[in-house]
Design an enzyme around this catalytic site. Sequence first.
Site, PDB file in Angstrom:
ATOM      1  N   TYR A 152       0.837  -1.208   0.000  1.00  0.00           N
ATOM      2  CA  TYR A 152       0.000   0.000   0.000  1.00  0.00           C
ATOM      3  C   TYR A 152       0.874   1.261   0.000  1.00  0.00           C
ATOM      4  O   TYR A 152       0.652   2.181  -0.787  1.00  0.00           O
ATOM      5  CB  TYR A 152      -0.916  -0.009   1.219  1.00  0.00           C
ATOM      6  CG  TYR A 152      -1.892   1.148   1.298  1.00  0.00           C
ATOM      7  CD1 TYR A 152      -3.039   1.160   0.504  1.00  0.00           C
ATOM      8  CD2 TYR A 152      -1.682   2.222   2.163  1.00  0.00           C
ATOM      9  CE1 TYR A 152      -3.954   2.210   0.578  1.00  0.00           C
ATOM     10  CE2 TYR A 152      -2.585   3.271   2.245  1.00  0.00           C
ATOM     11  CZ  TYR A 152      -3.723   3.261   1.456  1.00  0.00           C
ATOM     12  OH  TYR A 152      -4.621   4.302   1.522  1.00  0.00           O
ATOM     13  N   LYS A 156       0.948   4.001  -2.989  1.00  0.00           N
ATOM     14  CA  LYS A 156       0.549   5.405  -2.799  1.00  0.00           C
ATOM     15  C   LYS A 156       1.725   6.349  -3.101  1.00  0.00           C
ATOM     16  O   LYS A 156       1.524   7.468  -3.574  1.00  0.00           O
ATOM     17  CB  LYS A 156      -0.005   5.619  -1.394  1.00  0.00           C
ATOM     18  CG  LYS A 156      -1.354   4.913  -1.156  1.00  0.00           C
ATOM     19  CD  LYS A 156      -2.462   5.415  -2.077  1.00  0.00           C
ATOM     20  CE  LYS A 156      -3.826   4.848  -1.703  1.00  0.00           C
ATOM     21  NZ  LYS A 156      -4.903   5.280  -2.610  1.00  0.00           N
TER      22      LYS A 156
HETATM   23  N1  LIG Z   1      -9.892   5.709   5.082  1.00  0.00           N
HETATM   24  C1  LIG Z   1      -8.656   6.173   5.309  1.00  0.00           C
HETATM   25  O1  LIG Z   1      -8.227   6.363   6.467  1.00  0.00           O
HETATM   26  C2  LIG Z   1      -7.756   6.516   4.156  1.00  0.00           C
HETATM   27  C3  LIG Z   1      -6.508   7.085   4.433  1.00  0.00           C
HETATM   28  C4  LIG Z   1      -5.665   7.422   3.378  1.00  0.00           C
HETATM   29  C5  LIG Z   1      -6.071   7.206   2.073  1.00  0.00           C
HETATM   30  N2  LIG Z   1      -7.286   6.636   1.822  1.00  0.00           N
HETATM   31  C6  LIG Z   1      -7.669   6.443   0.416  1.00  0.00           C
HETATM   32  O2  LIG Z   1      -8.931   7.017   0.186  1.00  0.00           O
HETATM   33  C7  LIG Z   1      -9.599   6.318  -0.888  1.00  0.00           C
HETATM   34  C8  LIG Z   1     -10.985   5.900  -0.426  1.00  0.00           C
HETATM   35  O3  LIG Z   1     -10.823   5.102   0.728  1.00  0.00           O
HETATM   36  P1  LIG Z   1     -12.031   4.648   1.687  1.00  0.00           P
HETATM   37  O4  LIG Z   1     -11.545   4.812   3.060  1.00  0.00           O
HETATM   38  O5  LIG Z   1     -13.305   5.261   1.272  1.00  0.00           O
HETATM   39  O6  LIG Z   1     -12.012   3.071   1.369  1.00  0.00           O
HETATM   40  P2  LIG Z   1     -13.176   1.987   1.307  1.00  0.00           P
HETATM   41  O7  LIG Z   1     -14.269   2.344   2.226  1.00  0.00           O
HETATM   42  O8  LIG Z   1     -12.470   0.681   1.472  1.00  0.00           O
HETATM   43  O9  LIG Z   1     -13.729   2.121  -0.200  1.00  0.00           O
HETATM   44  C9  LIG Z   1     -12.870   1.817  -1.268  1.00  0.00           C
HETATM   45  C10 LIG Z   1     -13.636   2.041  -2.567  1.00  0.00           C
HETATM   46  O10 LIG Z   1     -12.764   1.735  -3.656  1.00  0.00           O
HETATM   47  C11 LIG Z   1     -13.412   0.781  -4.500  1.00  0.00           C
HETATM   48  N3  LIG Z   1     -12.451  -0.070  -5.184  1.00  0.00           N
HETATM   49  C12 LIG Z   1     -11.485  -0.853  -4.648  1.00  0.00           C
HETATM   50  N4  LIG Z   1     -10.814  -1.483  -5.617  1.00  0.00           N
HETATM   51  C13 LIG Z   1     -11.367  -1.091  -6.798  1.00  0.00           C
HETATM   52  C14 LIG Z   1     -11.105  -1.376  -8.159  1.00  0.00           C
HETATM   53  N5  LIG Z   1     -10.132  -2.230  -8.526  1.00  0.00           N
HETATM   54  N6  LIG Z   1     -11.880  -0.788  -9.118  1.00  0.00           N
HETATM   55  C15 LIG Z   1     -12.858   0.074  -8.761  1.00  0.00           C
HETATM   56  N7  LIG Z   1     -13.160   0.381  -7.495  1.00  0.00           N
HETATM   57  C16 LIG Z   1     -12.412  -0.191  -6.526  1.00  0.00           C
HETATM   58  C17 LIG Z   1     -14.293  -0.021  -3.548  1.00  0.00           C
HETATM   59  O11 LIG Z   1     -15.260  -0.744  -4.293  1.00  0.00           O
HETATM   60  P3  LIG Z   1     -15.877  -2.153  -3.738  1.00  0.00           P
HETATM   61  O12 LIG Z   1     -16.950  -1.790  -2.760  1.00  0.00           O
HETATM   62  O13 LIG Z   1     -16.363  -2.808  -4.981  1.00  0.00           O
HETATM   63  O14 LIG Z   1     -14.733  -2.892  -3.086  1.00  0.00           O
HETATM   64  C18 LIG Z   1     -14.849   1.119  -2.708  1.00  0.00           C
HETATM   65  O15 LIG Z   1     -15.866   1.780  -3.411  1.00  0.00           O
HETATM   66  C19 LIG Z   1      -8.684   5.138  -1.224  1.00  0.00           C
HETATM   67  O16 LIG Z   1      -7.904   5.463  -2.349  1.00  0.00           O
HETATM   68  C20 LIG Z   1      -7.810   4.996   0.009  1.00  0.00           C
HETATM   69  O17 LIG Z   1      -6.577   4.380  -0.273  1.00  0.00           O
HETATM   70  C21 LIG Z   1      -8.141   6.290   2.826  1.00  0.00           C
END
Ligand SMILES: NC(=O)c1ccc[n+]([C@@H]2O[C@H](COP(=O)([O-])OP(=O)(O)OC[C@H]3O[C@@H](n4cnc5c(N)ncnc54)[C@H](OP(=O)(O)O)[C@@H]3O)[C@@H](O)[C@H]2O)c1
Length: 230
Positions: A152, A156
């Site tokens: 990861y 990133k």
């Molecule tokens: N939450 C945090 O603390 C945090 C911190 C830093 C960065 N981020 C970044 O923020 C972004 C959103 O994170 P989140 O926390 O909302 O995560 P999340 O709740 O796990 O949601 C991830 C989303 O990405 C979709 N996804 C995953 N793999 C995919 C693919 N191959 N093609 C299309 N869609 C895909 C998932 O779809 P499905 O439902 O089909 O799996 C879901 O809609 C991500 O890029 C994550 O790395 C999050």
Amino acid sequence: MTTVLITGANRGIGLEMTRRYAAAGASVIATARHPETADALSKLAAESGRVSVLPLEVANEASVAALAKAVAGKPIDILINNAGTLGSRGGWDDPAHDLKTWTEVLATNVIGPHLVSRALVPNLKLAKQGKLAIVCSHLGSSEMAAGGILPYRASKAAAINLARNLAVELKPLGIAVVAFHPGWVQTDMGGYNAAVKVGDSAQGMIDRLAALSLATSGVFEDYSGKTFPF
Ligand SMILES: NC(=O)c1ccc[n+]([C@@H]2O[C@H](COP(=O)([O-])OP(=O)(O)OC[C@H]3O[C@@H](n4cnc5c(N)ncnc54)[C@H](OP(=O)(O)O)[C@@H]3O)[C@@H](O)[C@H]2O)c1
């Protein structure tokens, strides 16, 4: 009317950004891998009338091509590459860091944003001031490397690098680019003990996108506007 396209919009940060942009009057193209089971997104689309849902698996070239075809000729003001995946959380000796996991994480977090961005640059060019975001993470900062969650972090780091280089290449086309750290956010990925409410993260990035310009293109910042070292 502002048109926004958000990937991974069926849950978490993507769903909340969709909700907030639609409530603010934007037209939102919200993508999900499986629209047929994206219940919260479908409900939002039905209620708001401003959200259209399209299928997208970012790590699949045919799926990206189908999306590009579906939106061909439509101006897109803001593209948010939000979809992401974590893989395993361990360190150097985590057996879960196998080729399959590495490939999935890199394909989703780095290759996907490039394929999607490349496919939709023509739409961003049709907008008055196209803007492109890649939701990265401060875990991708090489200067802040702390070990652990290796695929990861590496993905990133590459996503931040991708955003920086896209900022250079797309500036002459009038498109501004930002690499975001959304904060440690209360979602399935961040866990529900995380520090930042999903609404605060989503609204913060919406506000940062409103402030983004060609003069600030290439910035790596969080939802509150705090910048990070690369
Ligand atoms: N939450 C945090 O603390 C945090 C911190 C830093 C960065 N981020 C970044 O923020 C972004 C959103 O994170 P989140 O926390 O909302 O995560 P999340 O709740 O796990 O949601 C991830 C989303 O990405 C979709 N996804 C995953 N793999 C995919 C693919 N191959 N093609 C299309 N869609 C895909 C998932 O779809 P499905 O439902 O089909 O799996 C879901 O809609 C991500 O890029 C994550 O790395 C999050």
